[in-house]
Design a protein around this motif. Structure first.
Motif, PDB file in Angstrom:
ATOM      1  N   ARG A  55      -1.304  -0.224  22.568  1.00 33.66           N
ATOM      2  CA  ARG A  55      -1.161  -0.603  21.126  1.00 33.66           C
ATOM      3  C   ARG A  55      -0.583   0.382  20.537  1.00 33.66           C
ATOM      4  O   ARG A  55      -0.792   1.335  20.485  1.00 33.66           O
ATOM      5  CB  ARG A  55      -2.774  -1.045  20.659  1.00 33.66           C
ATOM      6  CG  ARG A  55      -3.326  -2.181  21.476  1.00 33.66           C
ATOM      7  CD  ARG A  55      -4.479  -2.418  20.484  1.00 33.66           C
ATOM      8  NE  ARG A  55      -4.307  -2.768  19.381  1.00 33.66           N
ATOM      9  CZ  ARG A  55      -5.251  -2.429  18.202  1.00 33.66           C
ATOM     10  NH1 ARG A  55      -6.354  -1.908  18.574  1.00 33.66           N
ATOM     11  NH2 ARG A  55      -5.076  -2.769  17.051  1.00 33.66           N
ATOM     12  N   VAL A  56       0.629  -0.119  19.785  1.00 38.56           N
ATOM     13  CA  VAL A  56       1.122   0.932  18.841  1.00 38.56           C
ATOM     14  C   VAL A  56       1.014   0.144  17.184  1.00 38.56           C
ATOM     15  O   VAL A  56       1.713  -0.737  16.964  1.00 38.56           O
ATOM     16  CB  VAL A  56       2.823   0.486  19.278  1.00 38.56           C
ATOM     17  CG1 VAL A  56       3.865   1.630  18.395  1.00 38.56           C
ATOM     18  CG2 VAL A  56       2.991   1.051  20.812  1.00 38.56           C
ATOM     19  N   LEU A  57       0.699   1.251  16.459  1.00 34.69           N
ATOM     20  CA  LEU A  57       0.579   1.042  15.060  1.00 34.69           C
ATOM     21  C   LEU A  57       1.325   1.753  14.306  1.00 34.69           C
ATOM     22  O   LEU A  57       1.908   2.810  15.011  1.00 34.69           O
ATOM     23  CB  LEU A  57      -1.135   1.574  14.544  1.00 34.69           C
ATOM     24  CG  LEU A  57      -2.324   0.594  15.567  1.00 34.69           C
ATOM     25  CD1 LEU A  57      -3.242   1.161  15.169  1.00 34.69           C
ATOM     26  CD2 LEU A  57      -2.110  -0.783  15.473  1.00 34.69           C
ATOM     27  N   SER A  58       1.758   1.745  13.112  1.00 32.44           N
ATOM     28  CA  SER A  58       2.807   2.300  12.276  1.00 32.44           C
ATOM     29  C   SER A  58       2.321   2.393  10.888  1.00 32.44           C
ATOM     30  O   SER A  58       1.445   1.484  10.539  1.00 32.44           O
ATOM     31  CB  SER A  58       4.110   1.725  12.410  1.00 32.44           C
ATOM     32  OG  SER A  58       4.187   0.483  12.063  1.00 32.44           O
ATOM     33  N   GLY A  59       2.765   3.372  10.368  1.00 32.65           N
ATOM     34  CA  GLY A  59       2.390   3.510   8.704  1.00 32.65           C
ATOM     35  C   GLY A  59       3.299   4.486   8.133  1.00 32.65           C
ATOM     36  O   GLY A  59       3.599   5.466   8.520  1.00 32.65           O
ATOM     37  N   GLU A  60       3.611   4.103   6.905  1.00 29.24           N
ATOM     38  CA  GLU A  60       4.558   4.983   5.994  1.00 29.24           C
ATOM     39  C   GLU A  60       3.833   5.641   5.044  1.00 29.24           C
ATOM     40  O   GLU A  60       2.954   5.162   4.283  1.00 29.24           O
ATOM     41  CB  GLU A  60       5.549   3.896   5.259  1.00 29.24           C
ATOM     42  CG  GLU A  60       6.746   4.586   4.693  1.00 29.24           C
ATOM     43  CD  GLU A  60       7.603   5.392   5.541  1.00 29.24           C
ATOM     44  OE1 GLU A  60       8.488   6.065   4.950  1.00 29.24           O
ATOM     45  OE2 GLU A  60       7.609   5.435   6.700  1.00 29.24           O
ATOM     46  N   HIS A  61       4.183   6.765   4.880  1.00 31.89           N
ATOM     47  CA  HIS A  61       3.708   7.694   3.841  1.00 31.89           C
ATOM     48  C   HIS A  61       4.842   8.385   2.947  1.00 31.89           C
ATOM     49  O   HIS A  61       5.838   8.304   3.324  1.00 31.89           O
ATOM     50  CB  HIS A  61       2.836   8.645   4.565  1.00 31.89           C
ATOM     51  CG  HIS A  61       1.703   8.472   5.196  1.00 31.89           C
ATOM     52  ND1 HIS A  61       0.425   8.308   4.735  1.00 31.89           N
ATOM     53  CD2 HIS A  61       1.705   7.886   6.377  1.00 31.89           C
ATOM     54  CE1 HIS A  61      -0.406   7.819   5.765  1.00 31.89           C
ATOM     55  NE2 HIS A  61       0.331   7.523   6.712  1.00 31.89           N
ATOM     56  N   ASP A  62       4.536   9.203   2.090  1.00 30.56           N
ATOM     57  CA  ASP A  62       5.587   9.454   0.991  1.00 30.56           C
ATOM     58  C   ASP A  62       6.367  10.586   1.746  1.00 30.56           C
ATOM     59  O   ASP A  62       7.648  10.737   1.658  1.00 30.56           O
ATOM     60  CB  ASP A  62       4.992  10.356  -0.132  1.00 30.56           C
ATOM     61  CG  ASP A  62       4.197   8.966  -1.046  1.00 30.56           C
ATOM     62  OD1 ASP A  62       4.746   7.906  -0.987  1.00 30.56           O
ATOM     63  OD2 ASP A  62       3.586   9.258  -1.797  1.00 30.56           O
TER      64      ASP A  62
ATOM     65  N   LEU B  62       6.024  -2.329  21.509  1.00 28.29           N
ATOM     66  CA  LEU B  62       6.813  -1.889  20.304  1.00 28.29           C
ATOM     67  C   LEU B  62       7.703  -2.978  19.490  1.00 28.29           C
ATOM     68  O   LEU B  62       8.212  -2.675  18.680  1.00 28.29           O
ATOM     69  CB  LEU B  62       8.059  -0.985  20.775  1.00 28.29           C
ATOM     70  CG  LEU B  62       7.891   0.179  21.671  1.00 28.29           C
ATOM     71  CD1 LEU B  62       9.230   0.827  22.120  1.00 28.29           C
ATOM     72  CD2 LEU B  62       6.963   1.112  20.985  1.00 28.29           C
ATOM     73  N   SER B  63       6.907  -4.234  19.541  1.00 30.73           N
ATOM     74  CA  SER B  63       7.446  -5.449  19.161  1.00 30.73           C
ATOM     75  C   SER B  63       7.368  -5.310  17.329  1.00 30.73           C
ATOM     76  O   SER B  63       7.977  -5.903  16.557  1.00 30.73           O
ATOM     77  CB  SER B  63       6.978  -6.657  19.470  1.00 30.73           C
ATOM     78  OG  SER B  63       5.344  -6.760  19.396  1.00 30.73           O
ATOM     79  N   LYS B  64       6.069  -4.563  16.990  1.00 30.27           N
ATOM     80  CA  LYS B  64       5.740  -4.607  15.653  1.00 30.27           C
ATOM     81  C   LYS B  64       5.735  -2.934  14.833  1.00 30.27           C
ATOM     82  O   LYS B  64       5.156  -3.044  13.840  1.00 30.27           O
ATOM     83  CB  LYS B  64       4.413  -5.213  15.552  1.00 30.27           C
ATOM     84  CG  LYS B  64       4.098  -6.640  15.834  1.00 30.27           C
ATOM     85  CD  LYS B  64       2.793  -7.243  15.601  1.00 30.27           C
ATOM     86  CE  LYS B  64       2.706  -8.482  16.053  1.00 30.27           C
ATOM     87  NZ  LYS B  64       3.577  -9.285  15.405  1.00 30.27           N
ATOM     88  N   VAL B  65       6.453  -2.479  15.574  1.00 25.72           N
ATOM     89  CA  VAL B  65       6.372  -0.904  15.149  1.00 25.72           C
ATOM     90  C   VAL B  65       7.061  -0.626  14.156  1.00 25.72           C
ATOM     91  O   VAL B  65       6.697  -0.144  13.098  1.00 25.72           O
ATOM     92  CB  VAL B  65       7.211  -0.157  16.185  1.00 25.72           C
ATOM     93  CG1 VAL B  65       8.705  -0.411  16.402  1.00 25.72           C
ATOM     94  CG2 VAL B  65       6.663   1.449  15.794  1.00 25.72           C
ATOM     95  N   PHE B  66       8.009  -1.617  13.615  1.00 22.34           N
ATOM     96  CA  PHE B  66       8.838  -1.563  12.162  1.00 22.34           C
ATOM     97  C   PHE B  66       8.287  -2.581  11.225  1.00 22.34           C
ATOM     98  O   PHE B  66       9.171  -2.740  10.180  1.00 22.34           O
ATOM     99  CB  PHE B  66      10.230  -1.846  12.429  1.00 22.34           C
ATOM    100  CG  PHE B  66      10.887  -0.486  13.165  1.00 22.34           C
ATOM    101  CD1 PHE B  66      11.084   0.640  12.459  1.00 22.34           C
ATOM    102  CD2 PHE B  66      11.513  -0.435  14.635  1.00 22.34           C
ATOM    103  CE1 PHE B  66      11.726   1.390  12.929  1.00 22.34           C
ATOM    104  CE2 PHE B  66      12.088   0.529  14.997  1.00 22.34           C
ATOM    105  CZ  PHE B  66      12.085   1.721  14.126  1.00 22.34           C
ATOM    106  N   ASP B  67       7.106  -3.169  11.323  1.00 31.39           N
ATOM    107  CA  ASP B  67       6.439  -3.978  10.562  1.00 31.39           C
ATOM    108  C   ASP B  67       6.203  -3.482   9.212  1.00 31.39           C
ATOM    109  O   ASP B  67       6.019  -3.750   8.037  1.00 31.39           O
ATOM    110  CB  ASP B  67       5.334  -4.822  10.923  1.00 31.39           C
ATOM    111  CG  ASP B  67       5.751  -6.045  12.069  1.00 31.39           C
ATOM    112  OD1 ASP B  67       6.927  -6.265  12.397  1.00 31.39           O
ATOM    113  OD2 ASP B  67       4.711  -6.432  12.606  1.00 31.39           O
ATOM    114  N   LEU B  68       5.689  -2.220   9.338  1.00 28.26           N
ATOM    115  CA  LEU B  68       5.249  -1.329   8.070  1.00 28.26           C
ATOM    116  C   LEU B  68       5.680  -0.078   7.861  1.00 28.26           C
ATOM    117  O   LEU B  68       5.589   0.614   6.851  1.00 28.26           O
ATOM    118  CB  LEU B  68       3.617  -0.868   8.418  1.00 28.26           C
ATOM    119  CG  LEU B  68       2.605  -2.055   8.505  1.00 28.26           C
ATOM    120  CD1 LEU B  68       1.309  -1.693   8.988  1.00 28.26           C
ATOM    121  CD2 LEU B  68       2.541  -3.068   7.411  1.00 28.26           C
TER     122      LEU B  68
END
Length: 754
Positions: free
Chosen positions: A24-31, A68-74
């Motif tokens: 499972r591949v999760l992603s998150g954006e920070h400053d 990697l299908s949802k890696v750029f969702d967030l």
């Protein structure tokens, strides 16, 4: 020879083929950085390096597949342009053209965090070197944080092994550091605090420095294995990452320790650890075959395997059935039974073994919140642990418990967490489930999906599934609120309630059907439904509220026949006390307006003398109908409200105190009634002050003219003429008409006011 060949063939067929692990591949954006998280099921080692296009992370396993299908969702495509994975070499490639650095570290059990961060001026580009030029003696923080396992002050600390400038972060490569080359103790503390502070500033960890730190902390437990640490085990700094709050096993808060709760072993609560590596059918079949030993005695270990296998697949009822068949054999029977009840959508029975687990940094936080029966049980919830562990659950379990978890979090005031759980549940399903549709229709967790979910409730009902009754309840409730009730929907709800007779869902449908019938004006059927709920599982306060709503509707639509039938029915005569005070007051006021003071008095007195005393105004109006104006005046004495002034004025009128009554009516801006009272007083000055044109004209007729006064003084000098006779007749006719009109309007005004 033939037998050996056959055995070899059987062994080959029975041996399951190796299957690639889907990561499972999760992603998150920070400053300051973009993060990608890889959640493995088994331990993983890695190295990383820069490349011509960005960065490369090389895994030591090639039996994995990265989704990697949802890696750029967030995350946006600014620091990281693209992500690719070569399964043959186990290489994860990150394309990046920014002035960034790469950090890779363990963020929890088998959880790899990859940060692409903006490069600062102090960065020397030695992110993976671990050389002495680094401000950290262990290299940069790729272990987040390094674990110093010291069971005795004299023990030698361990550090990660570093070769060729590449940090190989595993659990097995910790080597002793010779005492002669051991860094200064203060340097160790400083570097550790720097790493913890940096992790806290980036949202990676929460840090708590407890009072009274001890000098000899006990050796921490292995990650996720073994019992929770007791309160007596000292520690200088307690930290917990947002990805894996169980990285360092610890109790989660003074409230739990004070209440005597301890966190359960995560292996008991983590669905990923409930099943083995073989196929589901194979594991279930094997367990069913091995349930009994050679003496036909049940084998507890096999029973536990079968129960855990059923739970991992979401079969709560099947797991509970196995426990019922073999009671008392498993140490964690109550825990497994509770999880089975949760998966089966049933309420959790007491005692609840998950009580207090919502505060633990473990999967127990998820199960405890799903099992929560009230908002109070979420006061000490570890909301980070709930989200982190729920995201790790298999897709089938996320689909199954996600809507209930989101609903409980939303009711507990955790709207953001509820939205995250709801979105994760939606991503785990190809099509929205009935439970998710119902959640979207009944809350505003996902405003963009609310209207479509409400329009899809009829489809949920048609599926005749576990939440069809709840969907029907919601649909009728919305129809009542919009005042657009479809009688056919009410009939369908009644039919569904009949099928669910004896259950909480059935009683809920009967209650909503009764409300709908009342709003349709079908009060007899509504009252029949109300009577059928008495003595069942529906709480008494809900039954009383339902009856009050039915009576409110009778008053609102002015169905006086239905209201009187209800009042006079021997069946309902004893339920007046169940009505809400507001309902009793409104109904009594309506009855008094109709002149039906006896039913109104009976309704008021049925609530008790205290209620009647608190509603003195209504009782005063009853006293007027009883022709007891003195009691009416006593009941409203000291009350300066407009309605009380009106009651006092009517009572004074009955007592022939017309002057005082006229003044009170005038104070209430009721000029017509004030004029009538002034005329009844016979006081010409009062008529001039409060009278209308009718009363004043009558007064003028009674006042003699100058000619009439002269005739009275000298009647012999007055001549009788035809014009005088005609004038007297006309004045007499006008006087008679005014007197009749005045009397009629005065009498009708008194009745209307009462």
């Amino acid at each position: 020879m033939t037998r050996c060949v056959l055995l070899l063939l059987v062994f080959c067929f029975l041996t399951p083929p190796a299957r690639a692990e889907t990561v499972r591949v999760l992603s998150g954006e920070h400053d300051e950085f973009s993060r990608i998280v890889l959640v493995f099921k088994r331990p993983i080692n890695w190295t990383y390096r820069t490349s011509d296009t960005g960065f490369e992370i090389v895994l030591d396993r090639t039996d994995v597949l990265l989704d990697l299908s949802k890696v750029f969702d967030l995350i946006p495509r600014d620091r990281i342009k693209s992500v690719s994975f070569d399964a043959n070499t186990g290489t994860l490639s990150l394309e990046s053209d920014c002035n960034c650095v790469l950090e890779v570290f363990l963020a929890g059990t088998n959880t790899l965090a990859i940060d692409v961060a903006e490069s600062d001026q102090t960065d020397t580009g030695q992110a993976n070197s671990g050389t002495p030029s680094s401000p950290f003696p262990f290299g940069r923080s790729h272990l987040a944080p390094p674990r110093l396992e010291v069971s005795d002050p004299g023990d030698t600390p361990a550090i990660p092994n570093s070769e060729m400038g590449v940090v190989a972060a595993t659990r097995d490569n910790l080597v002793p550091l010779p005492r002669s080359t051991r860094p200064a103790h203060t340097l160790l503390e400083t570097s550790l605090l720097r790493q913890l502070g940096r992790a806290a500033s980036q949202g990676l960890a929460t840090i708590d420095i407890p009072e009274g730190a001890r000098r000899n902390p006990a050796k921490p437990n292995d990650v996720g294995v073994g019992p929770a640490r007791s309160a007596d085990e000292g520690k200088h700094v307690a930290s917990a990452t947002v990805f894996d709050r169980s990285f360092i096993s610890q109790d989660s808060g003074q409230s739990l320790r004070a209440a005597g709760f301890s966190c359960l072993d995560e292996s008991l609560l983590d669905p990923e650890q409930w099943s083995g590596s073989y196929s589901e059918a194979f594991r279930v079949g094997w367990a069913r075959l091995e349930l009994f030993d050679g003496r036909d005695q049940p084998v507890p270990a096999v029973i536990e395997v079968l129960v855990r296998e059923y739970l991992s697949n979401g079969f709560g009822a099947e797991a509970v059935t196995v426990l019922d068949e073999f009671p008392g054999l498993l140490e964690q029977e109550d825990l497994y039974r509770t999880i089975g009840q949760i998966l089966d959508g049933r309420s959790v029975r007491k005692p609840n073994p998950l009580l207090g687990q919502e505060s633990c940094p473990s999967p127990g936080a998820v199960w405890a919140v799903v099992a929560a029966g009230s908002q109070n049980s979420l006061e000490n919830v570890d909301i980070d642990a709930v989200q982190e562990w729920f995201f790790r659950f298999p897709a089938n379990l996320r689909r199954q418990i996600g809507p209930r978890l989101a609903s409980h979090l939303y009711d507990g005031g955790f709207a953001d967490a509820a939205t995250a759980v709801r979105d994760s549940t939606e991503r785990a399903s190809a099509d929205p489930s009935s439970e998710l549709t119902l959640l979207d229709a009944t809350t505003d967790i996902a405003p963009h999906a609310q209207l479509s979910a409400q329009s899809a409730l009829s489809d949920v009902i048609a599926r005749n599934g576990a939440v069809s009754a709840a969907a029907m309840h919601q649909m009728l409730s919305d129809a009542i609120d919009r005042a657009r009730i479809d009688p056919e929907q009410v009939v369908l709800a009644e039919a569904m309630a009949f099928e669910l007779t004896g259950s909480d869902e059935g009683d809920d449908l009967v209650r909503i059907a009764s409300r709908a019938r009342a709003h349709l004006g079908e009060f007899d059927i509504a009252l029949q439904h109300h009577e059928s709920l008495i003595g069942k599982t529906t709480p008494t306060d809900q039954i009383d509220t339902l009856l009050s709503e039915i009576v409110d509707q009778m008053v609102r639509v002015e169905d006086d026949v239905a209201l009187l039938r209800f009042m006079e029915s021997p069946v309902h005569g004893h339920v007046f006390t169940s009505l809400e005070d507001r309902t009793v007051g409104d109904a009594a006021d309506h009855l008094l307006g109709l002149g039906l003071w006896k039913p109104a008095e009976r309704l008021l007195m049925a609530k008790g003398r205290t209620f009647a005393d608190n509603n003195r105004l209504l009782m005063a109006r009853v006293a007027l109908f009883r022709q007891d104006p003195s009691l009416a005046l006593t009941l409203v004495a000291g009350d300066r409200g407009q309605e009380s002034r009106e009651v006092r004025a009517l009572a004074l009128s009955d007592l022939k105190e017309h002057a005082a009554a006229a003044a009170l009516f005038d104070e209430n801006a009721d000029r017509d009634t004030a004029g009538k009272e002034a005329w009844l007083s016979g006081d010409r000055d009062l008529i001039d002050a409060f009278g209308t044109e009718i009363e004043k004209s009558f007064s003028e007729m009674r006042r003699p003219s100058n000619a009439e006064e002269k005739e009275v003084r000298d009647p012999d000098t007055t001549e009788i003429s035809l014009e005088r006779i005609r004038g007297d007749i006309e004045r007499s006719r006008m006087l008679r008409d005014n007197i009749v009109a005045l009397l009629n309007t005065a009498e009708s005004a008194q009745h209307e006011t009462r």
